[in-house]
Design a protein around this motif. Structure first.
Motif, PDB file in Angstrom:
ATOM      1  N   SER A  98       0.845  -1.041  -0.229  1.00 45.59           N
ATOM      2  CA  SER A  98       0.110  -0.183  -0.398  1.00 45.59           C
ATOM      3  C   SER A  98       1.099   0.931  -0.079  1.00 45.59           C
ATOM      4  N   LEU A 105      -6.631  -1.633  -1.793  1.00 46.92           N
ATOM      5  CA  LEU A 105      -7.939  -1.958  -1.580  1.00 46.92           C
ATOM      6  C   LEU A 105      -7.984  -3.040  -0.813  1.00 46.92           C
ATOM      7  N   ILE A 109      -9.719  -3.929   2.998  1.00 49.38           N
ATOM      8  CA  ILE A 109     -10.149  -4.913   3.304  1.00 49.38           C
ATOM      9  C   ILE A 109      -9.899  -5.800   4.107  1.00 49.38           C
TER      10      ILE A 109
END
Length: 228
Positions: A98, A105, A109
């Motif tokens: 990230s 994403l 999650i």
């Protein structure tokens, strides 16, 4: 005997009707009808005989092939605990991705899934007393079948994804016979990440692989009863 038939239908309602279930329903109904006839022949009132027969069987889970009686609360606790570990490991692994603006994403999650699973685990763990020794039936054969299907679908997904991403990244180079050029370590890292990210989805087949192991581990029996 309509009351008997309705009772048999109700205790089998949780199972999808197939050949085995139809045969079992017929056998159970026949046994109940025979019981009613035996009771009435011995002087019992017909309605009372029906009631007695119905009360004599209210659960048929033990008759279903592959069903195992397990300590359901212990089973659920370890299931949630293992899933939480998988999710947290996946979340930690995807943190660096990230930062490189890849897998943001998926990282989010995994974080949300970890929080939800953690809350469920803690809420279940707070319950104590007799609840921890509750028993229920789970079908081992069905769990093994689902595990096999989950792994097959996952492997197929990975193969299709790898072919797709390779075609996107290098299709034109192969088509026009151009050399593959990677401009520096950053581009190489981004390319590598694009191949590795789908492997995080291994959590899904691992999820389905837990059930058979935990069913065997927490099956009601002398070995488990000795640990109580």
């Amino acid at each position: 005997m309509e009351r008997l038939k309705k009772h048999v239908d109700s205790i089998f309602s949780r199972y999808k009707e197939d050949k085995q279930i139809r045969e079992l329903k017929y056998e159970v109904l026949s046994n109940l009808e025979a019981k009613v006839e035996d009771l009435t022949s011995n002087g019992m009132d017909y309605n009372e005989a029906i009631k007695t027969a119905i009360n004599s069987i209210d659960n048929i889970d033990y008759l279903i092939n592959g069903n195992k009686e397990v300590y359901i609360t212990k089973y659920k606790l370890e299931y949630l605990q293992m899933i939480l570990i998988y999710l947290l490991v996946g979340w930690i692994i995807t943190i660096p991705l990230s930062i490189l603006r890849q897998g943001i994403l998926i990282n989010f999650i995994l974080l949300i899934s970890s929080i939800v699973t953690g809350i469920r685990y803690l809420s279940l763990r707070k319950k104590n007393g007799d609840f921890i020794h509750c028993k229920d039936f789970i079908n081992l054969q069905f769990s093994l079948k689902i595990r096999k299907i989950a792994w097959s679908i996952w492997i197929l997904f990975i193969i299709i994804y790898l072919v797709f991403i390779t075609a996107i990244q290098f299709g034109s180079n192969v088509w026009f016979s151009r050399p593959v050029i990677i401009d520096g370590p950053y581009q190489f890292a981004i390319l590598l990440i694009s191949y590795l990210i789908p492997l995080i989805s291994v959590i899904i087949p691992l999820y389905f692989s837990l059930a058979p192991k935990l069913i065997i581990k927490y099956e009601v029996g002398e070995d488990n009863e000795d640990k109580e």
